[in-house]
Design an enzyme around this catalytic site. Structure first.
Site, PDB file in Angstrom:
ATOM      1  N   GLN A  98     -28.811  -3.855  26.711  1.00 41.72           N
ATOM      2  CA  GLN A  98     -29.550  -5.408  26.695  1.00 41.72           C
ATOM      3  C   GLN A  98     -28.700  -6.120  27.406  1.00 41.72           C
ATOM      4  O   GLN A  98     -27.784  -5.450  28.761  1.00 41.72           O
ATOM      5  CB  GLN A  98     -28.818  -5.328  24.796  1.00 41.72           C
ATOM      6  CG  GLN A  98     -27.157  -5.259  25.092  1.00 41.72           C
ATOM      7  CD  GLN A  98     -26.683  -5.350  23.463  1.00 41.72           C
ATOM      8  OE1 GLN A  98     -27.203  -4.994  22.220  1.00 41.72           O
ATOM      9  NE2 GLN A  98     -25.696  -4.089  23.242  1.00 41.72           N
ATOM     10  N   HIS A 147     -17.727 -12.914   9.444  1.00 40.82           N
ATOM     11  CA  HIS A 147     -16.866 -12.054   9.238  1.00 40.82           C
ATOM     12  C   HIS A 147     -16.430 -11.766   8.221  1.00 40.82           C
ATOM     13  O   HIS A 147     -15.564 -10.745   7.771  1.00 40.82           O
ATOM     14  CB  HIS A 147     -15.780 -11.668  10.304  1.00 40.82           C
ATOM     15  CG  HIS A 147     -16.743 -11.354  12.058  1.00 40.82           C
ATOM     16  ND1 HIS A 147     -16.770 -12.390  12.656  1.00 40.82           N
ATOM     17  CD2 HIS A 147     -17.865 -10.127  12.434  1.00 40.82           C
ATOM     18  CE1 HIS A 147     -17.613 -11.805  14.201  1.00 40.82           C
ATOM     19  NE2 HIS A 147     -18.259 -10.338  13.329  1.00 40.82           N
ATOM     20  N   ASP A 150     -18.507  -6.793  18.992  1.00 44.18           N
ATOM     21  CA  ASP A 150     -17.380  -8.131  19.079  1.00 44.18           C
ATOM     22  C   ASP A 150     -15.854  -8.314  18.622  1.00 44.18           C
ATOM     23  O   ASP A 150     -14.978  -8.398  18.810  1.00 44.18           O
ATOM     24  CB  ASP A 150     -18.010  -9.423  18.853  1.00 44.18           C
ATOM     25  CG  ASP A 150     -18.407  -9.535  17.118  1.00 44.18           C
ATOM     26  OD1 ASP A 150     -19.490  -9.232  17.115  1.00 44.18           O
ATOM     27  OD2 ASP A 150     -17.811  -9.388  16.111  1.00 44.18           O
ATOM     28  N   GLU A 161     -20.882   2.148  17.854  1.00 49.21           N
ATOM     29  CA  GLU A 161     -20.892   1.036  18.471  1.00 49.21           C
ATOM     30  C   GLU A 161     -22.142   1.618  20.171  1.00 49.21           C
ATOM     31  O   GLU A 161     -21.259   2.709  21.112  1.00 49.21           O
ATOM     32  CB  GLU A 161     -19.834  -0.365  19.246  1.00 49.21           C
ATOM     33  CG  GLU A 161     -19.997  -0.898  20.500  1.00 49.21           C
ATOM     34  CD  GLU A 161     -21.444  -1.821  19.922  1.00 49.21           C
ATOM     35  OE1 GLU A 161     -21.260  -2.591  19.318  1.00 49.21           O
ATOM     36  OE2 GLU A 161     -22.589  -1.634  20.859  1.00 49.21           O
ATOM     37  N   ASP A 194     -25.416   5.738  19.225  1.00 46.56           N
ATOM     38  CA  ASP A 194     -26.414   4.831  18.620  1.00 46.56           C
ATOM     39  C   ASP A 194     -25.684   5.428  16.764  1.00 46.56           C
ATOM     40  O   ASP A 194     -25.482   6.711  16.930  1.00 46.56           O
ATOM     41  CB  ASP A 194     -27.743   5.126  18.605  1.00 46.56           C
ATOM     42  CG  ASP A 194     -28.854   4.940  17.682  1.00 46.56           C
ATOM     43  OD1 ASP A 194     -28.828   5.701  18.079  1.00 46.56           O
ATOM     44  OD2 ASP A 194     -28.461   3.944  17.338  1.00 46.56           O
ATOM     45  N   ASP A 248     -22.968  -3.210  10.812  1.00 42.14           N
ATOM     46  CA  ASP A 248     -22.810  -4.669  11.400  1.00 42.14           C
ATOM     47  C   ASP A 248     -23.551  -4.975  13.055  1.00 42.14           C
ATOM     48  O   ASP A 248     -22.878  -5.042  14.243  1.00 42.14           O
ATOM     49  CB  ASP A 248     -21.410  -5.284  11.339  1.00 42.14           C
ATOM     50  CG  ASP A 248     -20.956  -7.066  12.817  1.00 42.14           C
ATOM     51  OD1 ASP A 248     -19.890  -7.323  12.966  1.00 42.14           O
ATOM     52  OD2 ASP A 248     -22.119  -7.405  12.388  1.00 42.14           O
ATOM     53  N   ASP A 256     -29.618  -9.057  15.371  1.00 43.05           N
ATOM     54  CA  ASP A 256     -31.576  -8.903  14.713  1.00 43.05           C
ATOM     55  C   ASP A 256     -32.393  -8.287  14.874  1.00 43.05           C
ATOM     56  O   ASP A 256     -32.206  -7.407  15.846  1.00 43.05           O
ATOM     57  CB  ASP A 256     -31.381 -10.480  14.957  1.00 43.05           C
ATOM     58  CG  ASP A 256     -29.970 -11.375  14.356  1.00 43.05           C
ATOM     59  OD1 ASP A 256     -29.502 -11.775  15.889  1.00 43.05           O
ATOM     60  OD2 ASP A 256     -30.251 -11.766  13.705  1.00 43.05           O
TER      61      ASP A 256
HETATM   62  N1  SAM Z   1     -20.993  -9.359  14.575  1.00 38.23           N
HETATM   63  C1  SAM Z   1     -21.909  -9.973  15.062  1.00 38.23           C
HETATM   64  C2  SAM Z   1     -22.111 -10.963  13.891  1.00 38.23           C
HETATM   65  O1  SAM Z   1     -21.206 -11.789  13.856  1.00 38.23           O
HETATM   66  O2  SAM Z   1     -23.721 -11.555  13.605  1.00 38.23           O
HETATM   67  C3  SAM Z   1     -23.210  -9.108  14.377  1.00 38.23           C
HETATM   68  C4  SAM Z   1     -23.848  -8.322  15.748  1.00 38.23           C
HETATM   69  S1  SAM Z   1     -22.862  -7.556  16.966  1.00 38.23           S
HETATM   70  C5  SAM Z   1     -22.296  -8.840  18.471  1.00 38.23           C
HETATM   71  C6  SAM Z   1     -23.818  -7.000  16.785  1.00 38.23           C
HETATM   72  C7  SAM Z   1     -23.100  -4.839  17.712  1.00 38.23           C
HETATM   73  O3  SAM Z   1     -24.603  -4.100  17.586  1.00 38.23           O
HETATM   74  C8  SAM Z   1     -23.898  -5.522  19.158  1.00 38.23           C
HETATM   75  O4  SAM Z   1     -22.673  -5.189  19.765  1.00 38.23           O
HETATM   76  C9  SAM Z   1     -24.955  -4.164  19.633  1.00 38.23           C
HETATM   77  O5  SAM Z   1     -24.361  -3.502  21.358  1.00 38.23           O
HETATM   78  C10 SAM Z   1     -24.780  -3.428  18.803  1.00 38.23           C
HETATM   79  N2  SAM Z   1     -25.725  -2.480  18.087  1.00 38.23           N
HETATM   80  C11 SAM Z   1     -27.125  -2.785  18.196  1.00 38.23           C
HETATM   81  N3  SAM Z   1     -27.656  -1.471  18.054  1.00 38.23           N
HETATM   82  C12 SAM Z   1     -26.756  -0.740  17.923  1.00 38.23           C
HETATM   83  C13 SAM Z   1     -27.241   0.973  17.806  1.00 38.23           C
HETATM   84  N4  SAM Z   1     -28.213   1.279  17.490  1.00 38.23           N
HETATM   85  N5  SAM Z   1     -25.791   1.342  17.446  1.00 38.23           N
HETATM   86  C14 SAM Z   1     -24.832   0.776  17.429  1.00 38.23           C
HETATM   87  N6  SAM Z   1     -24.313  -0.272  18.026  1.00 38.23           N
HETATM   88  C15 SAM Z   1     -26.126  -1.328  18.211  1.00 38.23           C
END
Ligand code: SAM
Length: 313
Positions: free
Chosen positions: A35, A66, A90, A109, A141, A159, A162
């Site tokens: 990404q 959170h 994060d 993650e 994944d 977590d 979108d």
């Molecule tokens: N904590 C955030 C908030 O306050 O809205 C939520 C978003 S968090 C940054 C989303 C995380 O999910 C990202 O670090 C992203 O890299 C991870 N992510 C996305 N797809 C994923 C997957 N298929 N498996 C594991 N992690 C994933």
């Protein structure tokens, strides 16, 4: 650029509404294997993580998200020892889980670059949680991890980002993801997922409610407010045996005291109970969606959302 200033606006979730955040500086920018990652310094909300041009979390109001993602399920559980976090790069969710006397937190993650960038630029969000010896951090994944069903957990926290555009997070909202989540829960376990804006993406809020309901008997959607997103935000929690909306305020307060959790800025036992009392139109929308087995049409913004789904945009 607007008025000569640098502004961020999300890729439109709903074409007719945009949120603009004035940006002082871009601190980090990288196209990872998964990404586009940016960390910017915004005028109003401090530093913020942006993935694929969609705001994920910002320093000044991340606690609204959170604390309310983590504490309702953790305090509703009498003694959570083993916790799984999917996504959450994060570290904001991880930091709140570690406030509880857990034995181990497994965090899956997908993107190592997100964690490394947030470790460096967002210490006020993760609070050095990544250094806690109870953390078992795995890069991979989350969908594949759940598919493998390696072990059971007391609490599972999804977590993800979108499910908009080409994000690796879309799989975390796929129907067959939920069967695996249910299989990985202990008998008295709880699973919670962030389920989007109940105003701008009600179809997603309802869809996740229905997916969880297809695999677990107790399902509750609850709300928080995250101003840097666009206000209201929803989470949906499910369980076989514990109704988090029914745990008495005194029990919640006792567990917080016993666990030494005193530094919350949004969550409290009273806020916990109130968060599950949905506005009438939203409760009716979810009840109708359950009765129909699909997102109902009664939501005030559904005409636009449906039109967007039909257009595929
Ligand atoms: N904590 C955030 C908030 O306050 O809205 C939520 C978003 S968090 C940054 C989303 C995380 O999910 C990202 O670090 C992203 O890299 C991870 N992510 C996305 N797809 C994923 C997957 N298929 N498996 C594991 N992690 C994933």
């Amino acid at each position: 650029m607007i008025d000569g200033g640098l502004w961020h606006t999300d890729d439109p979730e709903v074409p007719s509404q945009r949120v603009f955040l004035q940006v002082r500086d871009v601190l980090y920018r990288r196209q990872s294997q998964y990404q586009d990652i940016a960390i910017v310094d915004t005028v109003l909300f401090g530093r913020a993580l942006i993935l694929n041009n969609i705001l994920q979390t910002a320093e000044r109001d991340e606690f609204c998200y959170h604390e309310m993602l983590v504490h309702p399920v953790m305090v509703a559980h009498p003694a959570p020892r083993r916790v799984l976090i999917i996504g959450g790069g994060d570290g904001g969710a991880l930091r709140r889980v570690l406030e509880h006397p857990v034995e181990r937190v497994t965090m899956v993650e997908i993107d190592r670059d997100v964690v490394e960038a947030c470790r460096e630029y967002l210490p006020t969000i993760h609070g050095n949680a990544f250094d806690d010896p109870r953390l078992d951090l795995r890069f991979g994944d989350g969908f594949a991890y759940v598919e493998a069903r390696p072990e059971k957990f007391d609490v599972i926290i999804v977590d993800g980002p979108d499910p908009i555009g080409l994000t690796p997070g879309t799989v975390l909202f796929a129907p067959d993801f939920y069967r695996g989540l249910a299989d990985m829960l202990e008998e008295d376990g709880l699973v919670v997922q962030q389920t989007e804006s109940p105003m701008l993406l009600p179809a997603q809020t309802a869809a996740t409610h229905l997916h969880l309901r297809s695999v677990l008997p107790i399902v509750r959607t609850y709300l928080t407010a995250v101003q840097s997103y666009d206000g209201w935000w929803s989470f949906t929690v499910a369980s076989r045996t514990i109704d988090p909306a029914a745990v008495e305020t005194e029990v919640l307060a006792r567990r917080m005291r016993e666990r030494g959790i005193e530094r919350c800025r949004y969550y409290s036992p009273e806020v916990h109970r109130g968060a599950f009392d949905l506005p009438v139109f939203l409760r009716h929308f979810l009840e109708e969606s359950v009765a129909l087995g699909r997102p109902a049409d009664s939501h005030p913004l559904m005409p636009e959302v449906n039109a967007r789904i039909q257009r595929g945009s």
